[in-house]
Design a protein around this motif. Structure first.
Motif, PDB file in Angstrom:
ATOM      1  N   LEU A  59      12.528  16.091 -23.015  1.00 45.70           N
ATOM      2  CA  LEU A  59      12.714  17.181 -22.005  1.00 45.70           C
ATOM      3  C   LEU A  59      11.891  16.912 -20.644  1.00 45.70           C
ATOM      4  N   ILE A  60      10.740  16.284 -20.920  1.00 46.62           N
ATOM      5  CA  ILE A  60       9.678  15.990 -20.027  1.00 46.62           C
ATOM      6  C   ILE A  60      10.267  14.928 -19.036  1.00 46.62           C
ATOM      7  N   ALA A  61      10.623  14.001 -19.864  1.00 46.66           N
ATOM      8  CA  ALA A  61      11.010  12.659 -19.238  1.00 46.66           C
ATOM      9  C   ALA A  61      12.299  12.976 -18.273  1.00 46.66           C
ATOM     10  N   ALA A  62      13.279  13.987 -18.776  1.00 48.66           N
ATOM     11  CA  ALA A  62      14.355  14.347 -18.051  1.00 48.66           C
ATOM     12  C   ALA A  62      13.812  15.232 -16.678  1.00 48.66           C
ATOM     13  N   ILE A  63      12.998  15.798 -16.639  1.00 42.56           N
ATOM     14  CA  ILE A  63      12.160  16.554 -15.410  1.00 42.56           C
ATOM     15  C   ILE A  63      11.416  15.398 -14.749  1.00 42.56           C
ATOM     16  N   TRP A  64      10.796  14.592 -15.297  1.00 44.95           N
ATOM     17  CA  TRP A  64       9.924  13.809 -14.600  1.00 44.95           C
ATOM     18  C   TRP A  64      10.666  12.589 -13.939  1.00 44.95           C
ATOM     19  N   THR A  65      11.667  12.060 -14.516  1.00 49.17           N
ATOM     20  CA  THR A  65      12.298  10.728 -14.022  1.00 49.17           C
ATOM     21  C   THR A  65      13.034  11.131 -12.524  1.00 49.17           C
ATOM     22  N   PRO A  66      13.893  12.145 -12.272  1.00 47.35           N
ATOM     23  CA  PRO A  66      14.313  12.661 -10.939  1.00 47.35           C
ATOM     24  C   PRO A  66      13.313  12.811 -10.176  1.00 47.35           C
ATOM     25  N   ILE A  67      12.212  13.289 -10.420  1.00 47.74           N
ATOM     26  CA  ILE A  67      11.067  13.665  -9.302  1.00 47.74           C
ATOM     27  C   ILE A  67      10.718  12.194  -8.849  1.00 47.74           C
ATOM     28  N   LYS A  68      10.364  11.447 -10.050  1.00 46.17           N
ATOM     29  CA  LYS A  68       9.987   9.992  -9.575  1.00 46.17           C
ATOM     30  C   LYS A  68      10.740   9.399  -8.419  1.00 46.17           C
ATOM     31  N   ASN A  69      12.119   9.274  -8.682  1.00 43.49           N
ATOM     32  CA  ASN A  69      13.081   8.711  -8.108  1.00 43.49           C
ATOM     33  C   ASN A  69      13.425   9.458  -6.809  1.00 43.49           C
ATOM     34  N   LEU A  70      13.147  10.603  -6.769  1.00 45.15           N
ATOM     35  CA  LEU A  70      13.308  11.293  -5.442  1.00 45.15           C
ATOM     36  C   LEU A  70      12.075  10.839  -4.366  1.00 45.15           C
ATOM     37  N   LEU A  71      10.807  10.811  -5.110  1.00 47.29           N
ATOM     38  CA  LEU A  71       9.856  10.370  -4.388  1.00 47.29           C
ATOM     39  C   LEU A  71       9.945   8.932  -3.640  1.00 47.29           C
ATOM     40  N   MET A  79      12.701   7.282  -3.162  1.00 50.48           N
ATOM     41  CA  MET A  79      13.647   7.549  -2.018  1.00 50.48           C
ATOM     42  C   MET A  79      13.325   7.907  -0.835  1.00 50.48           C
ATOM     43  N   TYR A  80      12.144   9.044  -0.972  1.00 48.26           N
ATOM     44  CA  TYR A  80      11.741   9.555   0.429  1.00 48.26           C
ATOM     45  C   TYR A  80      10.712   8.535   0.957  1.00 48.26           C
ATOM     46  N   PHE A  81       9.903   8.027   0.344  1.00 47.38           N
ATOM     47  CA  PHE A  81       9.065   6.848   0.870  1.00 47.38           C
ATOM     48  C   PHE A  81       9.563   5.629   1.426  1.00 47.38           C
ATOM     49  N   PHE A  82      10.534   5.301   0.652  1.00 48.84           N
ATOM     50  CA  PHE A  82      11.030   4.008   1.362  1.00 48.84           C
ATOM     51  C   PHE A  82      12.318   4.113   2.062  1.00 48.84           C
ATOM     52  N   THR A  92      15.638  13.031   1.731  1.00 51.66           N
ATOM     53  CA  THR A  92      15.042  14.148   0.966  1.00 51.66           C
ATOM     54  C   THR A  92      16.103  14.785   0.067  1.00 51.66           C
ATOM     55  N   VAL A  93      15.535  15.744  -0.750  1.00 50.94           N
ATOM     56  CA  VAL A  93      16.349  16.542  -1.330  1.00 50.94           C
ATOM     57  C   VAL A  93      17.261  17.316  -0.508  1.00 50.94           C
ATOM     58  N   TYR A  94      17.210  17.696   0.707  1.00 44.85           N
ATOM     59  CA  TYR A  94      17.810  18.452   1.271  1.00 44.85           C
ATOM     60  C   TYR A  94      19.131  17.372   1.836  1.00 44.85           C
ATOM     61  N   ASP A  95      18.666  15.899   2.228  1.00 42.01           N
ATOM     62  CA  ASP A  95      19.790  15.181   2.568  1.00 42.01           C
ATOM     63  C   ASP A  95      20.770  15.043   1.307  1.00 42.01           C
ATOM     64  N   LEU A  96      20.308  14.934   0.156  1.00 42.12           N
ATOM     65  CA  LEU A  96      21.290  14.778  -0.811  1.00 42.12           C
ATOM     66  C   LEU A  96      22.130  16.054  -0.948  1.00 42.12           C
ATOM     67  N   TYR A  97      21.585  17.127  -0.631  1.00 41.13           N
ATOM     68  CA  TYR A  97      22.418  18.429  -0.690  1.00 41.13           C
ATOM     69  C   TYR A  97      23.361  18.479   0.216  1.00 41.13           C
ATOM     70  N   ARG A  98      23.049  17.870   1.494  1.00 37.73           N
ATOM     71  CA  ARG A  98      23.847  18.084   2.561  1.00 37.73           C
ATOM     72  C   ARG A  98      24.868  16.781   2.409  1.00 37.73           C
ATOM     73  N   TYR A 124       0.925  -1.279  -0.096  1.00 37.76           N
ATOM     74  CA  TYR A 124      -0.132   0.077  -0.025  1.00 37.76           C
ATOM     75  C   TYR A 124       0.784   1.164   0.184  1.00 37.76           C
ATOM     76  N   LEU A 125       2.029   1.074   0.581  1.00 32.43           N
ATOM     77  CA  LEU A 125       3.042   2.457   0.427  1.00 32.43           C
ATOM     78  C   LEU A 125       3.463   2.596  -0.899  1.00 32.43           C
ATOM     79  N   ILE A 126       3.383   1.751  -1.999  1.00 28.99           N
ATOM     80  CA  ILE A 126       3.656   2.356  -3.212  1.00 28.99           C
ATOM     81  C   ILE A 126       2.812   3.204  -4.102  1.00 28.99           C
ATOM     82  N   LEU A 127       1.515   3.057  -3.263  1.00 29.77           N
ATOM     83  CA  LEU A 127       0.376   3.726  -3.966  1.00 29.77           C
ATOM     84  C   LEU A 127       0.915   5.351  -3.761  1.00 29.77           C
ATOM     85  N   PHE A 128       1.317   5.846  -2.900  1.00 29.84           N
ATOM     86  CA  PHE A 128       1.599   7.241  -2.549  1.00 29.84           C
ATOM     87  C   PHE A 128       2.739   7.832  -3.596  1.00 29.84           C
ATOM     88  N   PRO A 129       3.833   7.226  -3.645  1.00 27.98           N
ATOM     89  CA  PRO A 129       4.741   7.756  -4.503  1.00 27.98           C
ATOM     90  C   PRO A 129       4.194   7.474  -6.233  1.00 27.98           C
TER      91      PRO A 129
END
Length: 379
Positions: free
Chosen positions: A93-105, A107-110, A114-120, A48-53
């Motif tokens: 272009l849209i795939a290049a924007i959409w793919t990292p957003i999906k992967n970040l989601l 990484m966050y759920f599982f 977060t993006v801040y963790d990656l920056y730090r 059921y967690l996969i539903l959120f991302p």
């Protein structure tokens, strides 16, 4: 059906962009949720967690593809190669924007990253920034599928619209042809009747002339009040024919006798307006007018094998000039008169090959015209 009504029907059958857009991305979320649950049944909480991302991923995908409808809307008149290059470019272009957003989601759920963790730099040691672009090819093909569906659906309904325009053009052409043929009847008949009235006036028979004018006005009013495109009940057609015969009986008196043999079941069937009048007029001109006495015209209508059989027969003198086929009738229309040619052409426009027309000499004397039509009842 008018052009505006036809356009409205096509427009109403095409679903709105937002409805299809929402259904498409909802289907995306549903399919991949089911797929993940099926192949990861060992994970207790993952199903059921996969539903959120996936929900967020579908939302982002919907937002990113929404502007494509405006971009693609300007490509309809472009060259095919240019259109293909633009589609591939925007999909990448849209795939290049959409793919990292999906992967970040994911990484966050599982992994609670977060993006801040990656920056730090707070990420697993084996993490590489390129992992954010994993499955970019898959994302590219997903956007391409969306694009293909967009063009395919729009092209399908564009074809329906063009087909409707074509059918409407054919219909209007047939209407114009039918009206032209129907309106040939009135001037032809009017010329003969006015000639007769003129003769009565010259003879000083004003009473008969006035009565003939009144009957002519009634007949023409009936003719003008009926749409040439519409069919009428046979019973109404017989009434119109009687109006015409009232006029002709003024001219021919006892020389003209008309017999009707109409099946009751046939009276309510539909026929083209003023179909019988030209046939009777032709019989009067080429048969009754040639006889000094005893002229008879028989009009019959019967139903056989779910077909309406109409017959107009006269007992006039036989003539070698009677055409024996529709082809000969077209070639020798002057011998057969305007009325017969008019009837043949109107039937061809209205029924195409779904009718029969024949004209032949009677066994003894006279001419017989047979018409077979589909047995149509009023709606």
């Amino acid at each position: 059906m008018s052009f505006r009504q036809a356009f409205g029907e096509v427009g109403e059958t095409k679903p709105s962009f937002w409805k299809l857009h929402l259904l498409g991305w909802s289907f995306y979320v549903l399919i991949f949720t089911i797929e993940y649950a099926a192949f990861n049944s060992s994970a207790a909480n993952a199903n059921y967690l996969i539903l959120f991302p996936l929900l967020f991923s579908g939302l982002v995908g919907g937002l990113l593809t929404w502007p494509l409808r405006y971009i693609y809307g300007h490509l309809s008149k472009g060259a095919p190669l240019q259109v293909l290059i633009v589609i591939i470019t925007v999909c990448m272009l849209i795939a290049a924007i959409w793919t990292p957003i999906k992967n970040l989601l994911l990484m966050y759920f599982f992994d609670n990253i977060t993006v801040y963790d990656l920056y730090r730099g707070n990420h697993p040691n084996d993490f590489h920034i390129g992992e954010l672009f994993l499955t970019i090819t898959y994302s590219f093909f997903m956007i391409m599928v969306w694009s293909c569906l967009y063009f395919g659906i729009n092209y399908h309904f564009k074809l329906l619209y063009e087909k409707q325009l074509h059918l409407e053009a054919i219909r209007l052409s047939h209407v114009a042809q039918i009206k032209m043929l129907r309106y040939q009847i009135n001037p032809h008949f009017l010329f003969n009747t006015l000639n007769a009235i003129s003769t009565l006036v010259l003879r000083g028979d004003k009473t008969t002339a006035n009565g003939m004018l009144a009957r002519l006005a009634t007949f023409l009013r009936f003719s003008l009040d009926n749409d040439p495109e519409q069919k009428i009940r046979l019973n109404d057609e017989i009434k119109a024919l009687m109006l015409y015969l009232d006029i002709e009986k003024t001219r021919f008196a006892e020389r003209l006798n008309v017999k009707f043999n109409i099946d009751v079941a046939a009276e309510n069937l539909l026929v083209p307006g003023l179909l019988l009048q030209p046939l009777v007029e032709n019989a009067i001109k080429f048969a009754i007018a040639q006889m000094e006495t005893g002229g008879v015209i028989e009009v019959s209508a019967k139903i056989h094998n779910n077909l309406l059989h109409l017959t107009v027969a006269d007992n006039g003198p036989n003539s070698d000039s009677i055409p024996s086929s529709k082809e000969q009738l077209r070639k020798e229309s002057q011998q057969g008169g305007v009325g017969l040619k008019n009837v043949v052409e109107r039937l061809q426009v209205l029924y195409a090959e779904n009718h029969q027309f024949s004209i032949h000499k009677s066994t003894l004397t006279g001419c017989v015209v047979n018409i077979v039509l589909p047995a149509e009842l009023p709606a």
